[in-house]
Structure formats: structure tokens, C-alpha cells
Design an enzyme around this catalytic site. Structure first.
Site, PDB file in Angstrom:
ATOM      1  N   HIS A 161      -6.331  19.988   8.445  1.00 37.22           N
ATOM      2  CA  HIS A 161      -7.631  20.562   8.789  1.00 37.22           C
ATOM      3  C   HIS A 161      -7.456  21.564   9.914  1.00 37.22           C
ATOM      4  O   HIS A 161      -6.760  21.308  10.895  1.00 37.22           O
ATOM      5  CB  HIS A 161      -8.624  19.483   9.235  1.00 37.22           C
ATOM      6  CG  HIS A 161      -9.943  20.055   9.656  1.00 37.22           C
ATOM      7  ND1 HIS A 161     -10.912  20.416   8.754  1.00 37.22           N
ATOM      8  CD2 HIS A 161     -10.431  20.369  10.883  1.00 37.22           C
ATOM      9  CE1 HIS A 161     -11.951  20.914   9.399  1.00 37.22           C
ATOM     10  NE2 HIS A 161     -11.683  20.899  10.683  1.00 37.22           N
TER      11      HIS A 161
ATOM     12  N   SER B  95     -17.749  14.617  13.092  1.00 40.44           N
ATOM     13  CA  SER B  95     -18.095  15.386  11.896  1.00 40.44           C
ATOM     14  C   SER B  95     -16.844  15.678  11.070  1.00 40.44           C
ATOM     15  O   SER B  95     -16.811  15.452   9.858  1.00 40.44           O
ATOM     16  CB  SER B  95     -18.776  16.694  12.305  1.00 40.44           C
ATOM     17  OG  SER B  95     -19.001  17.528  11.189  1.00 40.44           O
TER      18      SER B  95
ATOM     19  N   ARG C 118     -27.878  20.029  13.644  1.00 46.62           N
ATOM     20  CA  ARG C 118     -27.258  20.481  14.894  1.00 46.62           C
ATOM     21  C   ARG C 118     -27.157  21.984  14.944  1.00 46.62           C
ATOM     22  O   ARG C 118     -27.311  22.606  16.000  1.00 46.62           O
ATOM     23  CB  ARG C 118     -25.869  19.850  15.046  1.00 46.62           C
ATOM     24  CG  ARG C 118     -25.901  18.354  15.351  1.00 46.62           C
ATOM     25  CD  ARG C 118     -24.534  17.712  15.172  1.00 46.62           C
ATOM     26  NE  ARG C 118     -23.524  18.410  15.949  1.00 46.62           N
ATOM     27  CZ  ARG C 118     -22.293  18.661  15.507  1.00 46.62           C
ATOM     28  NH1 ARG C 118     -21.922  18.265  14.297  1.00 46.62           N
ATOM     29  NH2 ARG C 118     -21.432  19.295  16.266  1.00 46.62           N
TER      30      ARG C 118
ATOM     31  N   ASP D 111     -23.127  13.239   7.624  1.00 44.59           N
ATOM     32  CA  ASP D 111     -22.588  14.403   8.324  1.00 44.59           C
ATOM     33  C   ASP D 111     -23.215  15.687   7.800  1.00 44.59           C
ATOM     34  O   ASP D 111     -23.556  16.581   8.580  1.00 44.59           O
ATOM     35  CB  ASP D 111     -21.069  14.469   8.171  1.00 44.59           C
ATOM     36  CG  ASP D 111     -20.513  15.734   8.802  1.00 44.59           C
ATOM     37  OD1 ASP D 111     -20.643  15.873  10.027  1.00 44.59           O
ATOM     38  OD2 ASP D 111     -19.990  16.595   8.069  1.00 44.59           O
TER      39      ASP D 111
ATOM     40  N   LYS E 158     -15.322  12.981   7.414  1.00 47.55           N
ATOM     41  CA  LYS E 158     -14.991  13.485   6.075  1.00 47.55           C
ATOM     42  C   LYS E 158     -13.517  13.269   5.760  1.00 47.55           C
ATOM     43  O   LYS E 158     -13.154  12.903   4.631  1.00 47.55           O
ATOM     44  CB  LYS E 158     -15.355  14.970   5.966  1.00 47.55           C
ATOM     45  CG  LYS E 158     -16.847  15.253   6.061  1.00 47.55           C
ATOM     46  CD  LYS E 158     -17.182  16.668   5.705  1.00 47.55           C
ATOM     47  CE  LYS E 158     -16.678  17.671   6.726  1.00 47.55           C
ATOM     48  NZ  LYS E 158     -17.424  17.640   7.994  1.00 47.55           N
TER      49      LYS E 158
END
Length: 431
Positions: A85, A188, A173, A166, A192
Site C-alpha cells: 500500500h 482506514s 471525513r 470505512d 481494508k
């Protein structure tokens, strides 16, 4: 017993109290179901931004987000699973060559990716520049593609039932000024990634002008929090802090970055993109227990390119199709000679966004061919009158705003800068 109503949870955090696991489970579950109103969750999110969550609360919040949906089961796949990520940057096309490269080395790579946000590009937007390629892959197809020994990698959107809390909270947000909480950002991302079911995870946490984390201390705190969340959940997790003062490679845009990624897979491409791709590949292979494999070999001998083509085809794309070309181009030229000493990543990202490569609101279409190509990077020598940037767009009225974004975005001097690509490593998995 902690009170289980929205006002009590909001006021507890507003007053600086720790929330119990029971309170966190309840408020996340009820918000997902609609029992807690948006305005109440917005108030709680603001209280969290101002008061913070400690490590236990952050872990509990993340678990509650995961438990709001299903967890994927990848245990039946014929090999170790590892994901990567990135927290987002400018010209950050690393996922495109990285996923097939790591798959070519024997790991299985389920890469759930996202779309562009503000000045940062989205991996799914980039891949959608390929004719026929689809981002939405259902669970059965995902497992089938990952199990295929000729593919072994998927880059796709997260399913609607993966951490749905999320998805709902992220949108809230974004419009209530409550993005800037490291605990909420970490939960967040990690909700996932943990729900996705990979055994190992490598995080690329960007730091610099073109990143969401501009300071090293904030980036280090975010990386440490995510590594702790992953490790506590049984996922082998490591993070690299990587520089994003200068954009990666030579392009920012969708089709432009796909073309640059294919160059890397073909054994060429910009040196910084190749370096970061190989660095992250080695971390992923170590995490997957395949540290004896050298990913550079898979770039040289064509195995990574073969996996790229198979991966694109498995998701409906044509790897031989011509990439979109912008209808209009404009070139900006250097007005002095010397060495480029600075190229501001955020300014380049904003220019690409203004040309149409990004979106102004969720759901808006992007231009596949829009973006920026820079012809010099910090450390390169430039000559007065030589091209510095080529701007690409289908709508020429966008050029003026893109030029304005780039005004003052670079410096030309005498001394090349010293900017390490990898700044720091955080995690328990040894190199």
C-alpha cells in the site's frame, strides 16, 4: 459499564476520556447500520481529531471497521500472499510494475487499490486508460485469477462489503474537515488491508511536499501506527518512508504513467521508478518468505512483462492496445541554464489535476490522456530554451491553470541536491 448512546460517546471523547472497546464497537456498528446519524459521527470524528485515540483505542476502532463487513479468505491459494500500500504521491505508478514483478517471483499479490484523491493519482484511474480493463472484480474471479499460475496478481477496487464502515466514514471525513487524524488515517488503510486477508503487507509511506504527510515526524507516526495495527492482527507488516518532495519518474497522469510503467517492465524506465520498484519488491518477497529470489532477474528476463500482460488480460484489458493520446499539448521551456535543484511534487500534481488527470468531486470522470511530462529532474543539467514540461489535455482552456500551478515549482542552480529515495524503514520483518 460505558454508556451506549451517541451523545455519551461524543461527549466522552470531547472531554478527553478514553473510549471503551464496547463503546467503539457500538458506535461503528450503529453508524454503519444508520443508527448513528452523520452529524453525530462528524462530531465524534472532530473530537477524535482534537483529542486523539491511544494505541488500544486505535486498534479497537480498526477491528470494529473490519467487523463491519466480511473478511476475505485467501488461505486456499497455492502460495504466500503479500500486498503493498502507498499513501499516495505524484507520479507514483509503482504498483503497476510491482504487482506483476512480485507475482513473477512466486508470491501471490492481491492488490486492492483506489482512485485519485486531490493532487495524487489513483492506480485504478491509471489502469482504466487501458482499453477494456476493469477495476471491479468479484470475489470468485479474484480468487480464480490469483490461483492461476500464469497470473497470480490482481489490481482491483475493494468490494462494497469489505470494511463498509470505512467507506461511509471516509466520505464523511472528507467533507467535514476531519481527515487529519493519524489514528483515523491508519485505521482506514489498515481495516481494508487486514480484511483483504493477505499474510504480509509492505507499506510505502510518502513524506514531502507532494505527500499527505509533509513532515518526517508525522510520516513516522503514521507508519509506526500502521505497522503496529498489522502486527497485532497477525499480518507481517513493514513500512518504508520514501521521499515525495520530487515526483517519481518523468510523468504524472493516467495513460502517461501506464506507458512509463511498461518501460520499466521492458527493462528500461526512469532510474528512481526502477529503484523503488525493486526495493519494495525485495521487501515483499522477504515478507513472503521468498528472500532468495532476486526480482531484478524477473525484470531482465521478461517474466515480469509476461505477468503484466496476463494480469491485464485477466481483467478484460488489451495489453497491445494503443494508449490514449491527448488532443492538445503545450511545452514550457527553461529560461536559464544550469542544474535543476528542485522540482516541487505538489505543484506538478496540481498541474496534472488541473489538466484533467484528477477529479474535483467524487464520481467525476478523468481524462485518460491528461497529465504532465517533465524533461528534467533534480540533478539534471538543463539549457536555456530546452523543454522543461509538456502539458497534455483534451481541453486547451485548462493550460492556463496548469501553467499557474507550475509557476515557481522548480529551481535551476549549480549544486545537485541530495535527496534519498528511501528515508527510513519501520517494521519487524528483516531485510
Amino acid at each position: 459499564m460505558s454508556a451506549l448512546d451517541a451523545i455519551s460517546v461524543i461527549t466522552a471523547k470531547r472531554d478527553g476520556c478514553e473510549l471503551s472497546d464496547t463503546q467503539i464497537d457500538w458506535v461503528v456498528r450503529e453508524y454503519t447500520r444508520g443508527g448513528v446519524a452523520d452529524e453525530q459521527m462528524a462530531a465524534l470524528a472532530m473530537a477524535i481529531v482534537l483529542r486523539g485515540l491511544d494505541r488500544r483505542e486505535t486498534a479497537a476502532w480498526t477491528r470494529a471497521m473490519i467487523d463491519s463487513g466480511r473478511r476475505m479468505d485467501l488461505s486456499g491459494l497455492p502460495g504466500p500472499t503479500v500486498d503493498k500500500h502507498s499513501t499516495g504521491g505524484v507520479g507514483d505508478k509503482i504498483t503497476l510494475p510491482l504487482a506483476p514483478l512480485v507475482a513473477a517471483c512466486g508470491a501471490i499479490v492481491p492488490q486492492l487499490s483506489g482512485r485519485g484523491l486531490g493532487h495524487t493519482g489513483g492506480t485504478l484511474d491509471k489502469l482504466e486508460a487501458i482499453d477494456g480493463w476493469r477495476a471491479d472484480v468479484d470475489a470468485a474471479d479474484l480468487l480464480r485469477i490469483l490461483a492461476d499460475p500464469a497470473v497470480g496478481a490482481v489490481v482491483c477496487a475493494a468490494g462494497a462489503d469489505l470494511a463498509p464502515a470505512d467507506r461511509k466514514l471516509y466520505a464523511l471525513r472528507d467533507v467535514t474537515g476531519t481527515v487529519e487524524s493519524i489514528s483515523l488515517i491508519a485505521s482506514s488503510i489498515m481495516s481494508k488491508k487486514i480484511a483483504e486477508g493477505s499474510e504480509s503487507l509492505v507499506l510505502d509511506v510518502k513524506v514531502g511536499s507532494g505527500a499527505f504527510m509533509r513532515s518526517l515526524s508525522d510520516a513516522r507516526e503514521l507508519a509506526t501506527t500502521m505497522v503496529e495495527l498489522g502486527t497485532d492482527a497477525g499480518v507481517r507488516t513493514v513500512a518504508l518512508l520514501t521521499g515525495m518532495d520530487t515526483p517519481l519518474g518523468h510523468t504524472a497522469g493516467n495513460a502517461l504513467e501506464v506507458a512509463e510503467s511498461v518501460e520499466v517492465l521492458a527493462g528500461g524506465g526512469p532510474a528512481d521508478v526502477v529503484e523503488l520498484t525493486l526495493t519494495l519488491a525485495r521487501e515483499m518477497l522477504v515478507a513472503a518468505g521468498l528472500d532468495a529470489v532476486d526480482p531484478a532477474d524477473a525484470l531482465r528476463d521478461g517474466r515480469a512483462m509476461d505477468r503484466w500482460r496476463a494480469m491485464v488480460q485477466a481483467q478484460g484489458g488489451d495489453p497491445d492496445s494503443a494508449l490514449p493520446q491527448a488532443r492538445e499539448r503545450e511545452v514550457l521551456y527553461a529560461n536559464t541554464s544550469g542544474v535543476m535543484t528542485r522540482l516541487d511534487a505538489r505543484a506538478v500534481g496540481v498541474a496534472a489535476w488541473r489538466l484533467g488527470a484528477g477529479r474535483e468531486r467524487q464520481g467525476q470522470a478523468v481524462q485518460a490522456a491528461a497529465g504532465v511530462r517533465w524533461h528534467a529532474r533534480p540533478g539534471d543539467r538543463v539549457t536555456a530554451g530546452s523543454p522543461l514540461f509538456t502539458l497534455h489535455t483534451d481541453e486547451p482552456h485548462r493550460f492556463a491553470a496548469a501553467r499557474a500551478a507550475l509557476d515557481g515549482a522548480w529551481d535551476i542552480g549549480d549544486t545537485p541536491p541530495d535527496e534519498p529515495l528511501v528515508i527510513e524503514r519501520i517494521g519487524l520483518v528483516p531485510v
